[in-house]
Design an enzyme around this catalytic site. Structure first.
Site, PDB file in Angstrom:
ATOM      1  N   SER A 184       2.081   2.627  22.564  1.00 29.14           N
ATOM      2  CA  SER A 184       2.066   1.287  22.216  1.00 29.14           C
ATOM      3  C   SER A 184       1.692   0.793  20.658  1.00 29.14           C
ATOM      4  O   SER A 184       0.673   1.383  20.315  1.00 29.14           O
ATOM      5  CB  SER A 184       0.965   0.490  22.961  1.00 29.14           C
ATOM      6  OG  SER A 184       1.790   0.184  24.226  1.00 29.14           O
ATOM      7  N   HIS A 205       7.095  -1.189  22.144  1.00 31.69           N
ATOM      8  CA  HIS A 205       7.853   0.167  22.601  1.00 31.69           C
ATOM      9  C   HIS A 205       9.366  -0.197  22.139  1.00 31.69           C
ATOM     10  O   HIS A 205       9.992  -1.153  22.854  1.00 31.69           O
ATOM     11  CB  HIS A 205       7.872   0.551  23.991  1.00 31.69           C
ATOM     12  CG  HIS A 205       6.485   0.912  24.298  1.00 31.69           C
ATOM     13  ND1 HIS A 205       6.035   2.164  24.430  1.00 31.69           N
ATOM     14  CD2 HIS A 205       5.245   0.339  24.531  1.00 31.69           C
ATOM     15  CE1 HIS A 205       4.797   2.489  24.651  1.00 31.69           C
ATOM     16  NE2 HIS A 205       4.172   1.284  24.703  1.00 31.69           N
ATOM     17  N   HIS A 250       6.664   3.289  31.525  1.00 24.92           N
ATOM     18  CA  HIS A 250       5.562   3.191  32.541  1.00 24.92           C
ATOM     19  C   HIS A 250       5.977   2.864  33.874  1.00 24.92           C
ATOM     20  O   HIS A 250       7.008   2.015  34.191  1.00 24.92           O
ATOM     21  CB  HIS A 250       4.673   1.980  31.980  1.00 24.92           C
ATOM     22  CG  HIS A 250       4.179   2.133  30.541  1.00 24.92           C
ATOM     23  ND1 HIS A 250       5.122   1.620  29.550  1.00 24.92           N
ATOM     24  CD2 HIS A 250       3.163   2.744  29.963  1.00 24.92           C
ATOM     25  CE1 HIS A 250       4.505   1.869  28.226  1.00 24.92           C
ATOM     26  NE2 HIS A 250       3.687   2.564  28.313  1.00 24.92           N
ATOM     27  N   TYR A 300       4.750   0.852  35.803  1.00 20.12           N
ATOM     28  CA  TYR A 300       4.444  -0.558  35.891  1.00 20.12           C
ATOM     29  C   TYR A 300       5.386  -1.601  35.725  1.00 20.12           C
ATOM     30  O   TYR A 300       5.719  -2.627  36.079  1.00 20.12           O
ATOM     31  CB  TYR A 300       2.918  -0.965  35.506  1.00 20.12           C
ATOM     32  CG  TYR A 300       3.115  -1.171  33.876  1.00 20.12           C
ATOM     33  CD1 TYR A 300       3.921  -2.240  33.112  1.00 20.12           C
ATOM     34  CD2 TYR A 300       2.138  -0.094  33.128  1.00 20.12           C
ATOM     35  CE1 TYR A 300       3.665  -2.162  31.700  1.00 20.12           C
ATOM     36  CE2 TYR A 300       2.294  -0.119  31.828  1.00 20.12           C
ATOM     37  CZ  TYR A 300       3.020  -1.118  31.038  1.00 20.12           C
ATOM     38  OH  TYR A 300       3.031  -1.207  29.608  1.00 20.12           O
ATOM     39  N   GLU A 301       6.456  -0.873  35.023  1.00 18.35           N
ATOM     40  CA  GLU A 301       7.621  -1.707  34.442  1.00 18.35           C
ATOM     41  C   GLU A 301       8.756  -1.695  35.744  1.00 18.35           C
ATOM     42  O   GLU A 301       9.741  -2.207  35.448  1.00 18.35           O
ATOM     43  CB  GLU A 301       8.006  -0.950  33.072  1.00 18.35           C
ATOM     44  CG  GLU A 301       7.531  -1.176  31.847  1.00 18.35           C
ATOM     45  CD  GLU A 301       8.112  -0.081  30.764  1.00 18.35           C
ATOM     46  OE1 GLU A 301       9.157  -0.763  30.459  1.00 18.35           O
ATOM     47  OE2 GLU A 301       7.601   0.925  30.617  1.00 18.35           O
ATOM     48  N   ALA A 324      -2.107   4.207  23.332  1.00 22.41           N
ATOM     49  CA  ALA A 324      -3.216   3.202  23.201  1.00 22.41           C
ATOM     50  C   ALA A 324      -4.032   3.158  24.127  1.00 22.41           C
ATOM     51  O   ALA A 324      -3.643   3.162  25.469  1.00 22.41           O
ATOM     52  CB  ALA A 324      -2.429   1.910  22.785  1.00 22.41           C
ATOM     53  N   MET A 364      -2.538   3.361  30.535  1.00 22.02           N
ATOM     54  CA  MET A 364      -1.597   3.247  31.582  1.00 22.02           C
ATOM     55  C   MET A 364      -0.314   4.157  31.428  1.00 22.02           C
ATOM     56  O   MET A 364       0.801   3.866  31.997  1.00 22.02           O
ATOM     57  CB  MET A 364      -0.848   1.890  31.702  1.00 22.02           C
ATOM     58  CG  MET A 364      -1.970   0.635  31.875  1.00 22.02           C
ATOM     59  SD  MET A 364      -1.378  -0.852  31.630  1.00 22.02           S
ATOM     60  CE  MET A 364      -3.172  -1.881  31.247  1.00 22.02           C
ATOM     61  N   SER A 365      -0.405   5.457  30.820  1.00 24.26           N
ATOM     62  CA  SER A 365       0.759   6.156  30.697  1.00 24.26           C
ATOM     63  C   SER A 365       0.417   7.655  30.707  1.00 24.26           C
ATOM     64  O   SER A 365      -0.712   8.064  31.081  1.00 24.26           O
ATOM     65  CB  SER A 365       1.321   5.921  29.228  1.00 24.26           C
ATOM     66  OG  SER A 365       0.461   6.058  28.200  1.00 24.26           O
ATOM     67  N   ASN A 390      -9.334  -0.938  21.882  1.00 20.05           N
ATOM     68  CA  ASN A 390     -10.177  -2.054  22.285  1.00 20.05           C
ATOM     69  C   ASN A 390     -11.273  -1.241  23.154  1.00 20.05           C
ATOM     70  O   ASN A 390     -11.059  -0.135  23.766  1.00 20.05           O
ATOM     71  CB  ASN A 390      -9.389  -2.934  23.308  1.00 20.05           C
ATOM     72  CG  ASN A 390      -8.640  -2.188  24.433  1.00 20.05           C
ATOM     73  OD1 ASN A 390      -7.560  -1.835  24.409  1.00 20.05           O
ATOM     74  ND2 ASN A 390      -9.295  -2.365  25.457  1.00 20.05           N
ATOM     75  N   HIS A 413      -2.622  -7.596  24.997  1.00 20.52           N
ATOM     76  CA  HIS A 413      -1.843  -6.621  24.382  1.00 20.52           C
ATOM     77  C   HIS A 413      -1.612  -6.797  22.898  1.00 20.52           C
ATOM     78  O   HIS A 413      -1.287  -5.890  22.435  1.00 20.52           O
ATOM     79  CB  HIS A 413      -0.419  -6.460  25.451  1.00 20.52           C
ATOM     80  CG  HIS A 413       0.653  -5.497  25.034  1.00 20.52           C
ATOM     81  ND1 HIS A 413       0.284  -4.190  25.016  1.00 20.52           N
ATOM     82  CD2 HIS A 413       1.972  -5.636  24.322  1.00 20.52           C
ATOM     83  CE1 HIS A 413       1.292  -3.345  24.670  1.00 20.52           C
ATOM     84  NE2 HIS A 413       2.206  -4.265  24.436  1.00 20.52           N
TER      85      HIS A 413
HETATM   86  O1  LIG Z   1       2.311   3.190  26.165  1.00 16.33           O
HETATM   87  P1  LIG Z   1       0.716   3.278  25.995  1.00 16.33           P
HETATM   88  O2  LIG Z   1      -0.107   3.888  26.923  1.00 16.33           O
HETATM   89  O3  LIG Z   1       0.340   3.558  24.666  1.00 16.33           O
HETATM   90  O4  LIG Z   1       0.526   1.808  26.104  1.00 16.33           O
HETATM   91  C1  LIG Z   1      -0.753   1.287  26.530  1.00 16.33           C
HETATM   92  C2  LIG Z   1      -0.939   1.000  27.981  1.00 16.33           C
HETATM   93  C3  LIG Z   1      -0.099  -0.242  28.327  1.00 16.33           C
HETATM   94  O5  LIG Z   1       1.313   0.180  28.255  1.00 16.33           O
HETATM   95  C4  LIG Z   1      -0.308  -1.093  27.226  1.00 16.33           C
HETATM   96  C5  LIG Z   1      -1.519  -1.968  27.397  1.00 16.33           C
HETATM   97  O6  LIG Z   1      -1.734  -2.866  26.317  1.00 16.33           O
HETATM   98  O7  LIG Z   1      -0.742  -0.246  26.183  1.00 16.33           O
HETATM   99  N1  GUN Z   2      -5.617   0.404  31.120  1.00 14.95           N
HETATM  100  C1  GUN Z   2      -5.983   0.020  29.997  1.00 14.95           C
HETATM  101  N2  GUN Z   2      -4.954   0.583  29.185  1.00 14.95           N
HETATM  102  C2  GUN Z   2      -5.112   0.142  27.979  1.00 14.95           C
HETATM  103  N3  GUN Z   2      -4.364   0.353  26.929  1.00 14.95           N
HETATM  104  C3  GUN Z   2      -4.968  -0.051  25.817  1.00 14.95           C
HETATM  105  N4  GUN Z   2      -6.002  -0.691  25.981  1.00 14.95           N
HETATM  106  C4  GUN Z   2      -6.078  -0.617  27.449  1.00 14.95           C
HETATM  107  C5  GUN Z   2      -7.139  -0.853  28.359  1.00 14.95           C
HETATM  108  O1  GUN Z   2      -8.292  -1.454  28.080  1.00 14.95           O
HETATM  109  N5  GUN Z   2      -7.284  -0.541  29.606  1.00 14.95           N
END
Ligand SMILES: O=P(O)(O)O[C@@H]1C[C@H](O)[C@@H](CO)O1
Ligand code: GUN
Length: 313
Positions: free
Chosen positions: A30, A61, A86, A88-89, A116, A220-221, A244, A278
């Site tokens: 991200s 993305h 992802h 979740y999409e 991220a 989440m990835s 964060n 986000h």
């Molecule tokens: O694709 P990544 O894992 O870098 O993105 C993170 C996880 C979620 O897609 C999104 C949440 O803010 O950022």
């Molecule tokens: N699950 C999760 N994914 C993230 N991606 C970026 N920050 C976060 C977070 O705090 N939790």
């Protein structure tokens, strides 16, 4: 089973011969698509031209593959995903990992996966890049695993060991790169990534649970991609940018106390619950994208080409 031959045929038509055998694959997390800015002789191939590819629907993305040369000298041919998929999409796990399998079929030996992530470990400051050495994947343990299903390629292992999933050699190269670039020590850390399905961020109790289980960051990835890459025999490096801190208050300020104080006319300081967004994640990606880019470029320079050609750990 997805038909890789159609995808590979299109790539053969769209990518110049000099870039058709990438040595290193990159997946941009991200807000981290700027990683590709250092590519030379760049050729972009939009996902909608590629059979088997779906679309990235998440802000931060893009939906293109980038081919080009990265690093000093003549450069190393790389293939980068500017935007990932992802679950979740709504994408199937097989679609999420399809591009990784395409990379393998094009000859990629080393893959650098970025993301991220939120910090669970209170010692990880926002902006730190975590070199991932292990993962906890609750979805994998409970039936959401990209390798589930009939074995489609009998030359690949059925029971994949993951104790060596994160290449020791590539992880060490990150610290060598940081040393050579005089990057300050606390810009980098090592840790364990927890994969959750998202798209919700963690509740405080979930954050405490994952921390107690031993995770340092959560996202989440990445893990599905790691599994597919390992199954295909690639060496894997994962870099998580802490965007964060996961909100983990240890003491819940009682709303009953707050209400009773207000009700009796006593002044009460009301607490505003912290939340993550986000937008915050993307802003940090923008801020620290250059650091990630510099490290990735240097690591690619340092990967010995003879080692890259074989599986190592
Ligand atoms: O694709 P990544 O894992 O870098 O993105 C993170 C996880 C979620 O897609 C999104 C949440 O803010 O950022
Ligand atoms: N699950 C999760 N994914 C993230 N991606 C970026 N920050 C976060 C977070 O705090 N939790």
């Amino acid at each position: 089973m997805a038909d890789f031959s159609a995808t590979l045929q299109v790539l053969k038509e769209l990518v110049p011969p000099a870039l058709q055998n990438p040595r290193v694959g990159i997946i941009c997390g991200s807000g981290l698509s700027g990683l590709a800015a250092t590519l030379r002789q760049t050729v972009l191939v939009p996902y909608d031209r590629l059979p088997g590819f779906v679309q990235s629907t998440v802000p931060g993305h893009k939906s293109s593959l980038a081919f080009g040369l990265m690093g000093s000298g003549g450069g190393v041919p790389v293939i980068a995903m500017l935007g990932r998929f992802h679950p979740y999409e709504g994408h199937r796990l097989s679609s999420v990992v399809f591009p990784v399998r395409v990379m393998a079929k094009m000859g990629v030996n080393d893959i650098i996966i970025t993301n991220a992530a939120g910090a669970l470990n209170p010692e990880l400051a926002v902006g730190t890049i975590v070199v991932v050495h292990d993962h906890i994947a609750l979805p994998n343990l409970t039936g959401m695993n990209p390798l589930l299903g009939p074995q489609t390629n009998l030359s690949l292992p059925r029971f994949l060991p993951l104790s060596d999933a994160y290449s020791r050699l590539l992880r060490k190269l990150v610290f060598r790169a940081a040393h050579d670039l005089s990057i300050k020590r606390d810009a980098l850390a090592e840790g364990t990534y927890a994969w959750v399905s998202g798209p919700t961020y963690e509740t405080p109790a979930e954050g405490r649970f994952l921390r107690a289980a031993g995770a340092d960051v959560v996202g989440m990835s990445t893990v599905p991609e790691v599994l597919a890459a390992r199954e295909e025999g690639m060496n894997v490096l994962v870099l998580s940018l802490v965007t964060n801190a996961v909100v983990i208050p240890m003491d819940y300020r009682s709303v009953r106390d707050e209400f009773e104080a207000e009700n009796t006319g006593m002044s009460a300081t009301s607490v505003v619950d912290e939340v993550v967004s986000h937008e915050e994640v993307l802003a940090l990606g923008k801020l620290k994208g250059d650091l990630m880019k510099t490290i990735v470029e240097k690591v690619i320079d340092l990967i010995p080409s003879d080692v890259s050609m074989s599986v190592q750990n």
